[in-house]
Design a protein around this motif. Structure first.
Motif, PDB file in Angstrom:
ATOM      1  N   ASN A   1     -63.263  82.916 -63.688  1.00  0.00           N
ATOM      2  CA  ASN A   1     -63.203  82.537 -64.685  1.00  0.00           C
ATOM      3  C   ASN A   1     -61.914  81.792 -65.101  1.00  0.00           C
ATOM      4  OD1 ASN A   1     -65.393  83.988 -65.598  1.00  0.00           O
ATOM      5  ND2 ASN A   1     -65.001  85.529 -66.094  1.00  0.00           N
ATOM      6  N   VAL A   2     -61.711  82.390 -64.597  1.00  0.00           N
ATOM      7  CA  VAL A   2     -59.964  80.896 -64.517  1.00  0.00           C
ATOM      8  C   VAL A   2     -59.950  80.039 -63.874  1.00  0.00           C
ATOM      9  CG1 VAL A   2     -57.147  81.123 -64.096  1.00  0.00           C
ATOM     10  CG2 VAL A   2     -58.151  83.507 -64.850  1.00  0.00           C
ATOM     11  N   ALA A   3     -60.865  80.185 -62.395  1.00  0.00           N
ATOM     12  CA  ALA A   3     -61.106  78.806 -62.043  1.00  0.00           C
ATOM     13  C   ALA A   3     -61.693  77.790 -62.557  1.00  0.00           C
ATOM     14  CB  ALA A   3     -61.626  78.885 -60.810  1.00  0.00           C
ATOM     15  N   ALA A   4     -62.763  78.547 -63.448  1.00  0.00           N
ATOM     16  CA  ALA A   4     -63.484  77.301 -64.573  1.00  0.00           C
ATOM     17  C   ALA A   4     -63.039  76.883 -65.331  1.00  0.00           C
ATOM     18  CB  ALA A   4     -65.242  78.452 -64.756  1.00  0.00           C
ATOM     19  N   ALA A   5     -61.949  77.578 -66.211  1.00  0.00           N
ATOM     20  CA  ALA A   5     -61.162  77.131 -67.033  1.00  0.00           C
ATOM     21  C   ALA A   5     -60.601  76.313 -67.223  1.00  0.00           C
ATOM     22  CB  ALA A   5     -60.308  78.737 -67.866  1.00  0.00           C
ATOM     23  N   TYR A   6     -59.089  76.046 -65.598  1.00  0.00           N
ATOM     24  CA  TYR A   6     -58.751  75.472 -65.655  1.00  0.00           C
ATOM     25  C   TYR A   6     -58.907  74.171 -64.381  1.00  0.00           C
ATOM     26  CZ  TYR A   6     -56.080  78.245 -67.985  1.00  0.00           C
ATOM     27  OH  TYR A   6     -55.338  79.128 -69.635  1.00  0.00           O
ATOM     28  N   ALA A   7     -59.370  74.447 -63.984  1.00  0.00           N
ATOM     29  CA  ALA A   7     -59.807  73.612 -62.509  1.00  0.00           C
ATOM     30  C   ALA A   7     -60.844  72.400 -62.836  1.00  0.00           C
ATOM     31  CB  ALA A   7     -60.691  74.354 -61.126  1.00  0.00           C
ATOM     32  N   ASP A   8     -60.688  70.987 -62.218  1.00  0.00           N
ATOM     33  CA  ASP A   8     -61.742  69.825 -62.249  1.00  0.00           C
ATOM     34  C   ASP A   8     -63.027  70.706 -61.358  1.00  0.00           C
ATOM     35  OD1 ASP A   8     -59.443  68.645 -64.343  1.00  0.00           O
ATOM     36  OD2 ASP A   8     -58.686  68.479 -62.823  1.00  0.00           O
TER      37      ASP A   8
ATOM     38  N   VAL B   1     -69.623  75.731 -49.143  1.00  0.00           N
ATOM     39  CA  VAL B   1     -71.241  74.943 -49.423  1.00  0.00           C
ATOM     40  C   VAL B   1     -71.204  74.335 -50.839  1.00  0.00           C
ATOM     41  CG1 VAL B   1     -71.409  77.570 -48.153  1.00  0.00           C
ATOM     42  CG2 VAL B   1     -70.761  77.861 -50.305  1.00  0.00           C
ATOM     43  N   GLU B   2     -70.713  74.352 -51.902  1.00  0.00           N
ATOM     44  CA  GLU B   2     -70.494  73.530 -53.252  1.00  0.00           C
ATOM     45  C   GLU B   2     -69.207  72.524 -52.825  1.00  0.00           C
ATOM     46  OE1 GLU B   2     -73.141  72.958 -54.015  1.00  0.00           O
ATOM     47  OE2 GLU B   2     -74.644  74.421 -53.944  1.00  0.00           O
ATOM     48  N   HIS B   3     -69.183  72.040 -53.652  1.00  0.00           N
ATOM     49  CA  HIS B   3     -67.480  70.957 -53.515  1.00  0.00           C
ATOM     50  C   HIS B   3     -68.218  70.417 -54.804  1.00  0.00           C
ATOM     51  CE1 HIS B   3     -63.941  68.676 -52.320  1.00  0.00           C
ATOM     52  NE2 HIS B   3     -64.373  68.621 -54.051  1.00  0.00           N
ATOM     53  N   GLY B   4     -67.936  70.110 -55.978  1.00  0.00           N
ATOM     54  CA  GLY B   4     -68.131  68.666 -57.167  1.00  0.00           C
ATOM     55  C   GLY B   4     -67.925  69.783 -58.439  1.00  0.00           C
ATOM     56  N   PRO B   5     -67.472  69.231 -59.543  1.00  0.00           N
ATOM     57  CA  PRO B   5     -67.466  69.378 -60.741  1.00  0.00           C
ATOM     58  C   PRO B   5     -66.882  71.200 -61.073  1.00  0.00           C
ATOM     59  CG  PRO B   5     -68.064  67.391 -61.220  1.00  0.00           C
ATOM     60  CD  PRO B   5     -68.728  68.054 -59.421  1.00  0.00           C
ATOM     61  N   VAL B   6     -66.843  71.568 -62.506  1.00  0.00           N
ATOM     62  CA  VAL B   6     -66.762  73.074 -63.041  1.00  0.00           C
ATOM     63  C   VAL B   6     -68.755  73.547 -62.869  1.00  0.00           C
ATOM     64  CG1 VAL B   6     -66.393  75.063 -64.111  1.00  0.00           C
ATOM     65  CG2 VAL B   6     -63.863  73.110 -62.967  1.00  0.00           C
TER      66      VAL B   6
ATOM     67  N   ALA C   1     -75.184  88.137 -61.363  1.00  0.00           N
ATOM     68  CA  ALA C   1     -74.442  86.922 -62.166  1.00  0.00           C
ATOM     69  C   ALA C   1     -74.941  86.307 -63.329  1.00  0.00           C
ATOM     70  CB  ALA C   1     -73.642  86.207 -61.650  1.00  0.00           C
ATOM     71  N   THR C   2     -74.035  86.461 -64.812  1.00  0.00           N
ATOM     72  CA  THR C   2     -74.860  85.870 -65.858  1.00  0.00           C
ATOM     73  C   THR C   2     -73.625  84.834 -66.109  1.00  0.00           C
ATOM     74  OG1 THR C   2     -76.087  87.396 -66.654  1.00  0.00           O
ATOM     75  CG2 THR C   2     -74.918  85.646 -67.781  1.00  0.00           C
ATOM     76  N   VAL C   3     -73.781  83.628 -66.634  1.00  0.00           N
ATOM     77  CA  VAL C   3     -73.194  82.305 -66.583  1.00  0.00           C
ATOM     78  C   VAL C   3     -73.147  82.342 -68.090  1.00  0.00           C
ATOM     79  CG1 VAL C   3     -72.092  80.577 -66.013  1.00  0.00           C
ATOM     80  CG2 VAL C   3     -72.397  82.004 -64.410  1.00  0.00           C
ATOM     81  N   ALA C   4     -72.762  82.200 -69.304  1.00  0.00           N
ATOM     82  CA  ALA C   4     -72.940  81.816 -69.949  1.00  0.00           C
ATOM     83  C   ALA C   4     -71.537  80.969 -70.161  1.00  0.00           C
ATOM     84  CB  ALA C   4     -72.528  83.028 -71.177  1.00  0.00           C
ATOM     85  N   THR C   5     -71.363  80.207 -71.660  1.00  0.00           N
ATOM     86  CA  THR C   5     -70.223  78.687 -71.989  1.00  0.00           C
ATOM     87  C   THR C   5     -69.697  79.619 -73.632  1.00  0.00           C
ATOM     88  OG1 THR C   5     -72.092  77.537 -70.870  1.00  0.00           O
ATOM     89  CG2 THR C   5     -70.176  76.786 -72.777  1.00  0.00           C
ATOM     90  N   VAL C   6     -68.746  79.896 -73.214  1.00  0.00           N
ATOM     91  CA  VAL C   6     -67.626  80.199 -74.366  1.00  0.00           C
ATOM     92  C   VAL C   6     -66.487  78.899 -74.820  1.00  0.00           C
ATOM     93  CG1 VAL C   6     -66.266  82.049 -75.275  1.00  0.00           C
ATOM     94  CG2 VAL C   6     -68.255  83.091 -74.374  1.00  0.00           C
ATOM     95  N   ALA C   7     -66.680  78.928 -76.140  1.00  0.00           N
ATOM     96  CA  ALA C   7     -65.840  77.705 -76.411  1.00  0.00           C
ATOM     97  C   ALA C   7     -65.247  76.820 -75.395  1.00  0.00           C
ATOM     98  CB  ALA C   7     -64.549  78.921 -76.725  1.00  0.00           C
ATOM     99  N   ASP C   8     -66.680  76.303 -75.037  1.00  0.00           N
ATOM    100  CA  ASP C   8     -66.402  75.051 -73.961  1.00  0.00           C
ATOM    101  C   ASP C   8     -66.573  75.374 -72.376  1.00  0.00           C
ATOM    102  OD1 ASP C   8     -68.213  73.085 -76.158  1.00  0.00           O
ATOM    103  OD2 ASP C   8     -65.569  73.028 -76.902  1.00  0.00           O
ATOM    104  N   ARG C   9     -66.481  76.666 -72.031  1.00  0.00           N
ATOM    105  CA  ARG C   9     -65.689  77.190 -71.391  1.00  0.00           C
ATOM    106  C   ARG C   9     -66.436  78.296 -70.679  1.00  0.00           C
ATOM    107  NH1 ARG C   9     -59.021  79.144 -71.178  1.00  0.00           N
ATOM    108  NH2 ARG C   9     -58.644  77.100 -71.663  1.00  0.00           N
ATOM    109  N   ARG C  10     -66.971  77.679 -68.996  1.00  0.00           N
ATOM    110  CA  ARG C  10     -68.430  78.335 -68.481  1.00  0.00           C
ATOM    111  C   ARG C  10     -66.833  80.069 -68.169  1.00  0.00           C
ATOM    112  NH1 ARG C  10     -72.191  76.343 -65.665  1.00  0.00           N
ATOM    113  NH2 ARG C  10     -73.046  74.855 -67.079  1.00  0.00           N
ATOM    114  N   ILE C  11     -68.230  81.190 -68.396  1.00  0.00           N
ATOM    115  CA  ILE C  11     -67.893  82.361 -68.004  1.00  0.00           C
ATOM    116  C   ILE C  11     -68.928  83.528 -67.882  1.00  0.00           C
ATOM    117  CG2 ILE C  11     -66.868  84.873 -69.444  1.00  0.00           C
ATOM    118  CD1 ILE C  11     -65.172  82.722 -69.898  1.00  0.00           C
ATOM    119  N   VAL C  12     -68.103  83.834 -66.283  1.00  0.00           N
ATOM    120  CA  VAL C  12     -68.850  84.917 -65.111  1.00  0.00           C
ATOM    121  C   VAL C  12     -68.655  85.663 -65.160  1.00  0.00           C
ATOM    122  CG1 VAL C  12     -69.815  84.463 -63.174  1.00  0.00           C
ATOM    123  CG2 VAL C  12     -68.665  83.175 -64.404  1.00  0.00           C
TER     124      VAL C  12
END
Length: 250
Positions: free
Chosen positions: A196-203, A214-219, A236-247
């Motif tokens: 979740n931290v990676a998704a919030a701050y990484a490009d 195995v994967e390399h690309g945008p969040v 896993a369940t992936v949701a979007t909260v405040a425009d951020r991916r949350i796992v």
């Protein structure tokens, strides 16, 4: 720009990094993956803490295997996962070590400016004269990050930098990393387990498993239910909260 070409690193018969080719440009890139995926080994190879058995690594076109150490250190700083010193240093002295690659150039005032800035950015003013063995784990971690920041490089490698940090200082560090990338155009590569931290701050996200990318690309392309379940063998369940991916691991 960091370029790895067919990089392989073995520990005996075990292949820790397996034929990795990747390009990492300015911005924040998070390397994720399960334990033993090869994340820290790849980061150490990029930072020249260990040599690959095969392949090449370049930093802005300079081969890390053949370029002089001081020249590499002026372009790239690395914070290891485990940091131990054989000598007793104060926080201020440790941070000043980050200026070593720039030593002998007669820029003492500039060196002091970088040290003061790093101490301020990492909120270490109150403990600057204390010895490292007198600090909490989180304070020591911030001191080592400050040393890397004081090195004033265009590339910064951080191996699980959030270890021992409370939420306030963890968020502060990630905001600082984001600021360095946005305002100074730095290339920051971070190994981390908190998706979740990676998704919030990484490009960009680099996902590794069994020594391979195995994967390399945008969040949004990598932080998906299908990708994460394949990567970690965990529902896993992936949701979007405040425009951020949350796992949410289920």
């Amino acid at each position: 720009m960091i370029q790895t070409s067919s990089v392989t690193r073995r520990h005996g018969s075990f292949v820790a990094v397996d034929n990795v080719t990747a390009s990492i440009g300015p911005g924040v890139t998070a390397i994720i993956g399960p334990n033993g995926a090869g994340k820290s080994t790849l980061l150490s190879a990029i930072g020249r803490l260990m040599s690959p058995d095969e392949g090449t690594i370049t930093i802005d076109g300079r081969d890390v295997a053949t370029t002089k150490s001081r020249e590499i250190a002026r372009a790239l700083a690395i914070l290891k996962q485990d940091n131990h010193l054989a000598i007793r240093l104060s926080v201020q002295d440790l941070v000043a070590y980050g200026r070593y690659p720039h030593g002998g150039s007669g820029r003492a005032d500039e060196d002091r400016s970088h040290v003061e800035r790093a101490i301020d950015l990492l909120d270490l003013g109150a403990v600057r004269t204390r010895y490292l063995d007198e600090l909490s784990g989180g304070q020591r971690q911030r001191a080592f990050v400050a040393m890397a920041i004081a090195q004033d490089t265009s590339h910064l490698l951080l191996d699980e930098p959030l270890n021992n940090l409370d939420p306030r200082h963890g968020v502060g560090l990630m905001k600082l990393v984001r600021q360095l990338a946005d305002e100074r155009g730095m290339t920051v590569v971070i190994v981390m387990h908190d998706i979740n931290v990676a998704a919030a701050y990484a490009d960009q996200i680099v996902a590794m498993r069994d020594g391979r990318v195995v994967e390399h690309g945008p969040v949004d392309d990598v932080i998906t239910q299908e990708c994460l379940e394949d990567l970690y063998d965990t529902p896993a369940t992936v949701a979007t909260v405040a425009d951020r991916r949350i796992v949410l691991w289920t």
